[in-house]
Design a protein around this motif. Structure first.
Motif, short mmCIF file in Angstrom:
data_model
loop_
_atom_site.label_atom_id
_atom_site.label_comp_id
_atom_site.label_asym_id
_atom_site.label_seq_id
_atom_site.Cartn_x
_atom_site.Cartn_y
_atom_site.Cartn_z
N ILE A 21 0.82 -1.22 0.00
CA ILE A 21 0.00 0.00 0.00
C ILE A 21 0.85 1.27 0.00
O ILE A 21 0.33 2.36 0.09
CB ILE A 21 -1.00 0.02 1.18
N CYS A 22 2.16 1.13 -0.15
CA CYS A 22 3.04 2.30 -0.21
C CYS A 22 2.93 2.93 -1.60
O CYS A 22 2.94 2.23 -2.62
CB CYS A 22 4.49 1.91 0.07
N ARG A 23 2.87 4.26 -1.66
CA ARG A 23 2.75 4.94 -2.94
C ARG A 23 3.97 4.74 -3.83
O ARG A 23 3.90 4.96 -5.03
CB ARG A 23 2.46 6.42 -2.75
N TYR A 24 5.11 4.33 -3.28
CA TYR A 24 6.32 4.11 -4.06
C TYR A 24 6.48 2.66 -4.53
O TYR A 24 7.47 2.32 -5.15
CB TYR A 24 7.55 4.52 -3.26
N ASN A 25 5.52 1.80 -4.20
CA ASN A 25 5.59 0.39 -4.57
C ASN A 25 4.83 0.17 -5.87
O ASN A 25 3.63 0.39 -5.94
CB ASN A 25 5.00 -0.47 -3.45
N GLU A 26 5.54 -0.27 -6.89
CA GLU A 26 4.91 -0.63 -8.16
C GLU A 26 5.29 -2.07 -8.48
O GLU A 26 6.43 -2.34 -8.84
CB GLU A 26 5.36 0.30 -9.29
N THR A 28 5.82 -4.66 -6.50
CA THR A 28 6.86 -5.03 -5.53
C THR A 28 8.22 -4.39 -5.79
O THR A 28 9.21 -4.76 -5.18
CB THR A 28 7.04 -6.56 -5.37
N GLN A 29 8.27 -3.39 -6.66
CA GLN A 29 9.51 -2.67 -6.92
C GLN A 29 9.39 -1.25 -6.35
O GLN A 29 8.39 -0.57 -6.56
CB GLN A 29 9.78 -2.58 -8.43
N CYS A 30 10.41 -0.80 -5.63
CA CYS A 30 10.42 0.54 -5.06
C CYS A 30 10.82 1.54 -6.15
O CYS A 30 11.86 1.39 -6.78
CB CYS A 30 11.42 0.62 -3.90
N VAL A 31 9.99 2.56 -6.35
CA VAL A 31 10.26 3.56 -7.38
C VAL A 31 10.58 4.93 -6.77
O VAL A 31 10.64 5.93 -7.48
CB VAL A 31 9.10 3.68 -8.39
N ALA A 32 10.83 4.97 -5.45
CA ALA A 32 11.21 6.23 -4.80
C ALA A 32 12.61 6.63 -5.28
O ALA A 32 13.45 5.78 -5.54
CB ALA A 32 11.21 6.06 -3.28
N GLY A 33 12.85 7.92 -5.40
CA GLY A 33 14.16 8.41 -5.82
C GLY A 33 15.26 7.99 -4.86
O GLY A 33 16.37 7.67 -5.27
N GLN A 34 14.96 8.00 -3.58
CA GLN A 34 15.86 7.49 -2.55
C GLN A 34 15.02 7.13 -1.35
O GLN A 34 13.90 7.60 -1.21
CB GLN A 34 16.93 8.51 -2.17
N ILE A 35 15.54 6.26 -0.50
CA ILE A 35 14.81 5.85 0.70
C ILE A 35 15.74 5.93 1.90
O ILE A 35 16.96 5.94 1.76
CB ILE A 35 14.24 4.43 0.59
N PHE A 49 8.32 5.00 3.78
CA PHE A 49 6.97 4.48 3.55
C PHE A 49 5.95 5.61 3.60
O PHE A 49 5.90 6.38 4.57
CB PHE A 49 6.62 3.42 4.60
N THR A 50 5.15 5.72 2.56
CA THR A 50 4.05 6.69 2.50
C THR A 50 2.85 5.95 1.93
O THR A 50 2.92 5.46 0.81
CB THR A 50 4.41 7.87 1.58
N PRO A 51 1.75 5.88 2.69
CA PRO A 51 0.60 5.12 2.18
C PRO A 51 -0.02 5.79 0.95
O PRO A 51 0.06 7.02 0.79
CB PRO A 51 -0.39 5.12 3.35
N GLN A 52 -0.60 4.98 0.09
CA GLN A 52 -1.33 5.51 -1.06
C GLN A 52 -2.48 6.35 -0.54
O GLN A 52 -2.94 6.18 0.58
CB GLN A 52 -1.85 4.37 -1.92
N ASP A 53 -2.97 7.26 -1.36
CA ASP A 53 -4.06 8.15 -0.95
C ASP A 53 -5.29 7.40 -0.47
O ASP A 53 -5.98 7.86 0.42
CB ASP A 53 -4.45 9.08 -2.11
N ASP A 54 -5.57 6.23 -1.04
CA ASP A 54 -6.76 5.47 -0.66
C ASP A 54 -6.51 4.44 0.44
O ASP A 54 -7.39 3.67 0.77
CB ASP A 54 -7.36 4.79 -1.89
N ASP A 57 -4.17 4.16 7.70
CA ASP A 57 -3.09 3.75 8.59
C ASP A 57 -3.36 2.39 9.22
O ASP A 57 -2.44 1.68 9.58
CB ASP A 57 -2.85 4.78 9.67
N SER A 58 -4.64 2.01 9.36
CA SER A 58 -4.95 0.72 9.97
C SER A 58 -4.53 -0.44 9.08
O SER A 58 -4.38 -1.55 9.55
CB SER A 58 -6.45 0.63 10.28
N GLN A 59 -4.30 -0.18 7.80
CA GLN A 59 -3.86 -1.22 6.88
C GLN A 59 -2.34 -1.24 6.76
O GLN A 59 -1.80 -2.04 6.03
CB GLN A 59 -4.45 -0.98 5.49
N ARG A 60 -1.66 -0.37 7.46
CA ARG A 60 -0.21 -0.23 7.32
C ARG A 60 0.50 -1.51 7.72
O ARG A 60 0.38 -1.97 8.85
CB ARG A 60 0.25 0.94 8.18
N PRO A 61 1.28 -2.10 6.80
CA PRO A 61 1.98 -3.35 7.12
C PRO A 61 3.26 -3.08 7.86
O PRO A 61 3.69 -1.93 8.00
CB PRO A 61 2.29 -3.91 5.71
N GLY A 62 3.94 -4.14 8.31
CA GLY A 62 5.31 -3.99 8.80
C GLY A 62 6.13 -3.52 7.62
O GLY A 62 6.12 -4.13 6.55
#
Length: 67
Positions: A21-26, A28-35, A49-54, A57-62
């Protein structure tokens, strides 16, 4: 996480991200410029980690990274 070192700069690559549910996860690949990653016990925790707009926080995984 895989790190390649040379004389100029260290480059890190996240080989798989399970935080679906991370906005940078496409697909299973991380597309963030840096982490930023820290250790939490024996697990790596992605501080970028930044959750997608939809996603709530209750769905936030480890937030772990795997190499």
């Amino acid at each position: 996480m895989t790190t390649h070192n040379d004389d100029r700069q260290a480059t890190s690559l996240v080989s798989r991200c399970d935080a679906t549910i991370c906005r940078y996860n496409e697909d299973t690949q991380c597309v963030a410029g840096q982490i930023e990653v820290s250790m939490s016990g024996q697990m790596a925790q992605c501080l970028t980690f930044t959750p997608q707009d939809d996603a709530s926080d209750s769905q936030r995984p480890g937030q772990s990274t795997h190499s």
